[in-house]
Write an enzyme that holds these catalytic residues in place. Structure first.
Site, short mmCIF file in Angstrom:
data_model
loop_
_atom_site.label_atom_id
_atom_site.label_comp_id
_atom_site.label_asym_id
_atom_site.label_seq_id
_atom_site.Cartn_x
_atom_site.Cartn_y
_atom_site.Cartn_z
N GLU A 115 0.82 -1.21 0.00
CA GLU A 115 0.00 0.00 0.00
C GLU A 115 0.86 1.26 0.00
O GLU A 115 0.41 2.33 0.44
CB GLU A 115 -0.95 0.01 1.22
N HIS A 139 -2.58 2.47 8.54
CA HIS A 139 -3.67 1.68 7.94
C HIS A 139 -3.84 0.42 8.76
O HIS A 139 -2.88 -0.31 9.01
CB HIS A 139 -3.32 1.32 6.50
N HIS A 141 -6.91 -2.87 9.96
CA HIS A 141 -8.17 -3.56 9.66
C HIS A 141 -9.06 -3.53 10.90
O HIS A 141 -9.30 -4.56 11.54
CB HIS A 141 -7.87 -4.98 9.19
N GLU A 169 -17.35 12.71 22.08
CA GLU A 169 -16.02 13.17 21.66
C GLU A 169 -15.71 12.90 20.19
O GLU A 169 -14.71 13.40 19.68
CB GLU A 169 -14.90 12.61 22.53
N HIS A 210 -12.72 -3.33 4.01
CA HIS A 210 -11.27 -3.56 4.07
C HIS A 210 -10.64 -3.01 5.35
O HIS A 210 -10.02 -3.75 6.11
CB HIS A 210 -10.60 -2.95 2.82
P1 13P Z 1 1.04 -5.43 3.16
O1 13P Z 1 1.43 -6.71 3.84
O2 13P Z 1 1.60 -5.36 1.77
O3 13P Z 1 1.39 -4.22 3.99
O4 13P Z 1 -0.53 -5.45 2.97
C1 13P Z 1 -1.40 -5.55 4.06
C2 13P Z 1 -2.67 -4.84 3.83
O5 13P Z 1 -3.33 -4.49 4.78
C3 13P Z 1 -3.12 -4.56 2.45
O6 13P Z 1 -4.13 -3.61 2.44
ZN ZN Z 2 -5.26 -3.58 4.35
#
Ligand code: 13P
Ligand code: ZN
Length: 271
Positions: A115, A139, A141, A169, A210
């Site tokens: 990413e 980033h 999940h 908040e 995602h």
């Molecule tokens: P990477 O292992 O390449 O960082 O990918 C993980 C991910 O969350 C893809 O969106």
């Molecule tokens: Zn991801």
């Protein structure tokens, strides 16, 4: 100074352990990048081992020449704390901002996250907007935010309003609201362009089905945005499972909150 003693390395090691414990960093899910200040990186250049330059399909003059600490692709979050040199690397952008060179880390032959486009393009946007203050792109999940993306319309004003209503908040922490992207193929330049475009107005960008991207001046701030939004999403899901809202903070009360905390709320979310 040893690179392993840099505060940015500590930040990624500690937060990745926390993210794993939260259940947001399954396997290699998620990635982190930090723009490293010049005075810090200058103390460490003696440890650089420059790799081959990698050309990028876009040009980022706003962050040309800068150094970034970036998690490696395929790296399991639960391993980052114990194996920082294998899991992390430092890359430097060239002077035109259209190629990078690894200069440290990825010791077992790794490379930056898939990413990288979303990270670098977002860094360029956020650096300009924040006058250089925003140095973190995170980033992850986040479970409840992902789940929420299956049940709400994928519109920034609706997602923002629903989260704001769950906890007082939320509006104070992210008055500019949450940008929302419909599902896109991960790991491509296109999702990077789309994410960076939304980062012009938001520090939180939801990737439907995602995960979430956050920008911040510090790891605490970026992580704090996500943990607050995720908790609000968790409550929203519980409220929905319990039969739906009977009452909530009103638009008028949200405006009062904004006035009291001196923030400018996303006006489209105050319908
Ligand atoms: P990477 O292992 O390449 O960082 O990918 C993980 C991910 O969350 C893809 O969106
Ligand atoms: Zn991801």
């Amino acid at each position: 100074m040893n690179i392993l003693d840099l505060s940015c390395v500590n930040d990624i090691r500690n937060i990745s352990r926390l993210i794993f414990k939260k259940g947001w960093g399954e396997a290699n899910g998620g990635n982190i990048s930090i723009r490293i200040p010049a005075d810090e990186i200058n103390l460490c250049k003696n440890q650089f081992v420059r790799g081959d330059e990698v050309k990028l399909p876009y040009t980022m003059p706003g962050i040309a020449g800068e150094y970034f600490l970036v998690t490696g692709t395929g790296v399991f979050f639960r391993h980052i704390y114990d194996s920082p040199e294998e899991s992390l690397g430092i890359v430097q952008l060239n002077e035109t901002g259209d190629a990078y060179t690894p200069v440290w880390g990825y010791t077992t032959g790794g490379r930056p996250t898939s990413e990288l486009s979303s990270h670098l393009l977002s860094h360029e946007v956020r650096k300009e907007i924040s006058n250089g203050q925003n140095r973190i792109i995170l980033h992850t999940h986040a479970t409840n935010l992902i789940a929420m993306s299956f049940v709400l319309p994928l519109k920034a004003e609706i997602v923002t309003r629903e989260l704001w209503e769950m906890m007082s908040e939320c509006l104070v922490l992210f008055p500019e609201g949450v940008g929302v992207l419909d599902w896109m193929m991960p790991g491509k330049s296109e999702i990077g362009y789309a994410t960076a475009e939304l980062m012009k107005a938001h520090r939180l960008v939801l990737w439907a089905h995602h995960g979430i991207f956050a920008a911040g001046v510090s790891m605490d701030q970026a992580f704090g945005l996500i943990e607050t939004a995720d908790k609000a999403a968790e409550m929203l899901l519980k409220v929905m499972a319990a039969g739906g809202k009977q009452q909530a903070i009103s638009a008028e009360q949200l405006q009062q909150l904004a006035d009291a905390f001196n923030v400018v709320p996303l006006k489209e979310a105050l319908y």
